[in-house]
Every structure is written in structure tokens, then in C-alpha cells.
Design a protein around this motif. Structure first.
Motif, short mmCIF file in Angstrom:
data_model
loop_
_atom_site.label_atom_id
_atom_site.label_comp_id
_atom_site.label_asym_id
_atom_site.label_seq_id
_atom_site.Cartn_x
_atom_site.Cartn_y
_atom_site.Cartn_z
N LEU A 96 25.36 107.20 32.28
CA LEU A 96 25.06 105.93 32.94
C LEU A 96 23.85 106.02 33.87
N LEU A 97 23.58 107.23 34.38
CA LEU A 97 22.46 107.41 35.30
C LEU A 97 21.19 107.89 34.60
N SER A 98 21.29 108.09 33.29
CA SER A 98 20.15 108.66 32.57
C SER A 98 19.01 107.66 32.40
N GLY A 99 19.30 106.37 32.57
CA GLY A 99 18.25 105.36 32.55
C GLY A 99 18.07 104.78 33.94
N HIS A 100 16.91 104.21 34.21
CA HIS A 100 16.71 103.55 35.51
C HIS A 100 17.66 102.34 35.58
N TYR A 101 18.21 102.08 36.76
CA TYR A 101 19.27 101.07 36.85
C TYR A 101 18.84 99.67 36.39
N ARG A 102 17.52 99.38 36.44
CA ARG A 102 17.10 98.03 36.03
C ARG A 102 16.90 97.90 34.53
N SER A 103 16.74 99.04 33.83
CA SER A 103 16.49 98.99 32.38
C SER A 103 17.81 99.03 31.63
#
Ligand SMILES: [Zn+2]
Length: 463
Positions: free
Chosen positions: A293-300
Motif C-alpha cells: 500500500l505504501l509502494s506508490g505515492h499516496y496521491r497516485s
């Protein structure tokens, strides 16, 4: 210096809290009528990391995340299940707490329930009526009069005409204009209700967050967050009510979290393409899911796939692997190489909580640690301690190393399944369906679980 992307200005802004060293944070939480899915998990984990990082930076954070326990979907589901609404919502609040704990999210400082704030919502609606921002429609429901608020659409970055064109299809006779939204809804037969000056009914969803956030955090407060889908109309409607009722700005920074997607489509209940948190935790370790869940930036958006979870598993194995065999109880963290990694980690997180870059710093640190084991043994303890410390800001590497490698993904969900069965049995007992309650007790006994009832509820233990 921390900068945050503000959805309202559509740009990164230097974060300046209203009171030095203090942050007031409000996040729209769950509507409790079913289990949470991985899309919900992402929003919760994203704000958990934001909360953790703000604290890491030395801020005193007051984090409020509400629970919506009155809503059309809840009423419908309770009627379908033939159970009292409170039984349904209590069951799913308990499930929510367990899921969040399994994902390693810290509990918010306050988790208010909408039904505890109905009198305050009624008084907000009275204020809006009194000031001419609301009206009683022909059916007796109370509506917010969107045309009276000149800033409507500022968060969604749309003008009234464009918004109206989109809303026209759903026009209800009782409204003046299609964008008007309900503040107080009269109850139909068999629906729960509260008395009000406009008759027995219930508040509209958009009202609860205004009341709970303003009462608990003041107005304005620092950060308001939620999933991307809440930007319009929910958050737009919150702003309209709060600013019209109290005549001052509502929120300084608006933050919105991107969706979890499957094959480029949003994971959602309505598309029926979702996986519940407990389903996923049956197959994967808690921290693996969190890492994913944290592997992408939170806005993407992040794409949910087997490969993505396998990738998260491999990555986490490597980070834990670097810590293997190191005694973390002794030594100091004071070390220049370790410190340099901390600085880079903070630069990444200061840039609108950029977790993918922060994770890459953890990998550099792990690589440096592995190298030091051979070439620079005096650095090993400090690097390992720094790795643990920074990973903890993301809620990762929190298990003892060996137990991570031994842990069976199934061990967590077993307890959740047991709790779910106990909740089912509890509903059966409330309905006086003793045969069903007994059947569930037998089912648990077959799995080696003993349950005991007392005045305080039901407890369980393995045989
Ligand atoms: Zn809300």
C-alpha cells in the motif's frame, strides 16, 4: 521543511500549522455496514503514515477519524438482515478495529460516531436555516441552498454551471436546484429516527463531518483528508456548510488519497471487484500488505495484482534479511553514515510524504548495512538501528526479525474469523435463534476454539 500538496490550491505548499508544533488532523472514516476492502485500507494506512511522520517530526498531533454509523446503506442492510441497526454497526466497528490493528495502523486520538452528535447537527442545520443558507423542501426534508454560497465548487475546481449539468439527471422535485443536498431527511416507516424541529428523521451524511471536526478540532483546523472520491460532493458540501454557518474558513490543507485499482479500474463495492482486508491477510503477511500500500505515492493510484504483492513480499524479506543476526539491544545509533540516510529519508517524506522514495532510502540503508557486515563492522549496529527506526515511521520492520520469517500469514486471520463467527452467534442469540447460536458454538469447537459467555460479552480461547 514539510510541504503538502493541497487539493484546494492544486499545488504543494509549505506546511504551516495554526499553532506552532501542533497539528489538527481530521479524516473521513468508514461507513460501517460491511467489511473494509483494500481500497479502504490504503486510505487508512496513508493517513497512518502521515500521522506517524508528523509525530516523528515533533508535532503534537490530534488525529480525529469519524465513524459513520447512520446512513441509507446501513439502514437498508440492517433491514435486509432483520437485525437492529446498532447490532450491525457494532459488529462492523469491531471488525474495522481488528482490521486496522492487523494492518498496524495506530488508533486515532478520537474516533467519534455520527449518532453521538445528532443534537449538535440539528443546531448546525438550525443556524443554516436561520442565516438563509438552507430551506425546507416540499417533502419536509431540509436542504442546503447551494446557490447562496458563492465559493461552491472551489475544491472540485468546477464552476456551478458545469456541476449543475452533471447533477441535473438526479434532480429531486423537492429541491430548488439539482446541486442542493439534504441536511435533514424525514424518516420512513421502520427507519431509525431522532426528533427535530422538522419532524422525526436523520441527518444527511455531509453534515456529520462538519460538526465532529469543528467541535473536536476548532475552525479552521489544519488538515482534512479522505479518499479521492470524497472530494466532490462530500468535502465540497462540508466546506459550504461550515463556512456559511460560522462565517470563517473551514480547513487549511485538503489531502486526498488515490484509489487501489484492479486492471486500471477503481476497486469498489459498486463494481464488485474488491478484496476485503481479511481475505487478503489470509494469503499475505500484514506487513507485506502494508508495504504494498505504501509502494506508490499516496496521491497516485496503485494497481492491485499478484505480482505487486509478490514484489512487496520480496522487498520486505530483503529488509528483514539485512537485520538478521544483529543484536539490536546494544550499541548507539549515533553514526554519520546512518545519520546521512535519515536526512535523505526526511527529505523524501518532507516532499508531500513521498513513501516510494523513502522506501528506496531504506534499501540503500540495508545495502550499506550488508556491506558493513563485511567491510565496516563498527557501523553495523548503528545502521541496523537506524533502519528499524526509519522503517517504523512507515509502520514497517516492527516484528522481531525471526518471528517475521516464521510467521504464518494464516495465524492472524484465524482470530478474525473466530471473532466474526462469535459476532454472528451474538446476532443469532439476539434473535433468539438458539439452534443457530448452538450450531456456531459447535463449529468453533470443531476448530478447537472454546467460547465463554459472561455479563460483559463473549470471550474465546484455543483448547
Ligand atoms: Zn466526511
Amino acid at each position: 521543511m514539510l510541504s503538502i500538496y493541497n487539493s484546494k490550491s492544486k499545488q504543494k505548499e509549505i506546511f504551516k500549522p495554526l499553532r506552532a508544533n501542533e497539528v489538527t488532523l481530521y479524516v473521513c472514516g468508514m461507513t460501517v455496514y460491511d467489511y473494509c476492502h483494500i481500497g479502504h485500507a490504503r486510505m487508512m494506512v496513508a493517513f497512518d503514515v502521515i500521522n506517524r511522520y508528523l509525530r516523528y517530526c515533533g508535532y503534537k498531533v490530534k488525529y480525529v477519524r469519524n465513524i459513520t454509523d447512520i446512513d441509507d446503506k446501513i439502514i437498508r442492510r440492517a433491514l435486509e438482515n432483520k437485525e437492529p441497526m446498532e447490532v450491525l454497526t457494532t459488529r462492523f466497528i469491531n471488525a474495522l478495529i481488528k482490521d486496522m490493528r492487523a494492518l498496524g495502523t495506530l488508533p486515532p486520538d478520537l474516533e467519534p460516531k455520527a449518532t453521538d452528535y445528532v443534537p449538535q447537527m440539528i443546531s448546525l442545520i438550525e443556524t443554516l436555516l436561520h442565516k438563509g443558507f438552507a430551506y425546507v423542501g416540499s417533502t419536509g426534508d431540509v436542504y442546503f441552498d447551494v446557490m447562496q454560497f458563492k465559493n461552491y465548487g472551489k475544491l472540485a475546481h468546477k464552476d456551478l454551471e458545469a456541476l449543475e449539468a452533471g447533477a441535473r439527471i438526479a434532480i429531486e422535485e423537492a429541491k430548488k436546484t439539482p446541486l442542493d443536498f439534504v441536511l435533514w431527511k424525514l424518516s420512513k416507516e421502520n427507519e431509525p429516527y431522532w426528533p427535530s424541529p422538522w419532524g422525526n428523521g436523520r441527518p444527511g451524511w455531509h453534515t456529520e463531518c462538519v460538526v465532529m471536526s469543528s467541535l473536536e478540532l476548532g475552525q479552521p483546523f489544519d488538515i482534512h483528508g479522505g479518499g479521492n472520491d470524497l472530494k466532490f460532493p462530500h468535502h465540497e458540501n462540508e466546506i459550504a456548510q461550515a463556512e456559511c454557518a460560522y462565517g470563517k474558513p473551514f480547513v487549511n490543507y485538503w489531502m486526498h488519497v488515490g484509489f487501489v485499482e484492479i486492471n486500471k479500474e477503481k476497486m469498489s463495492k459498486s463494481l464488485n471487484n474488491f478484496f476485503t482486508i481479511r481475505e487478503v491477510l489470509r494469503e499475505w503477511k500484514n506487513e507485506v500488505v502494508r508495504y504494498f500500500l505504501l509502494s506508490g505515492h499516496y496521491r497516485s493510484p496503485v494497481d492491485y495484482s499478484l505480482e505487486a504483492l509478490e514484489g512487496a513480499q520480496n522487498a520486505l524479506d530483503r529488509l528483514y534479511g539485512a537485520l538478521r543476526g544483529i543484536d539490536l539491544t546494544t550499541g548507539t545509533i549515533e553514526n554519520e553514515v546512518a545519520k546521512a540516510h535519515e536526512v535523505r529519508f526526511m527529505v523524501a517524506m518532507d516532499d508531500d510524504f513521498n513513501t516510494p522514495i523513502a522506501l528506496s532510502v531504506l534499501f540503500d540503508l540495508a545495502r550499506e548495512l550488508n556491506r558493513s557486515k563485511v567491510e565496516e563492522p563498527s557501523n553495523v549496529t548503528a545502521l541496523a538501528q537506524m533502519l528499524k527506526k526509519l522503517a517504523a515511521v512507515l509502520g514497517l520492520l516492527v516484528s522481531p526479525v525471526e518471528s517475521y520469517f516464521q510467521k504464518d500469514a494464516h495465524s492472524v486471520i484465524d482470530a478474525n474469523e473466530i471473532e466474526a463467527l462469535i459476532a454472528l452467534r451474538q446476532s443469532a442469540r439476539l434473535e433468539k435463534n438458539w439452534a443457530k447460536a448452538d450450531e456456531i458454538r459447535q463449529q468453533l469447537a470443531q476448530k478447537g476454539v472454546v467460547i465463554e459467555d459472561s455479563g460483559d460479552g463473549t470471550t474465546w480461547r484455543y483448547q
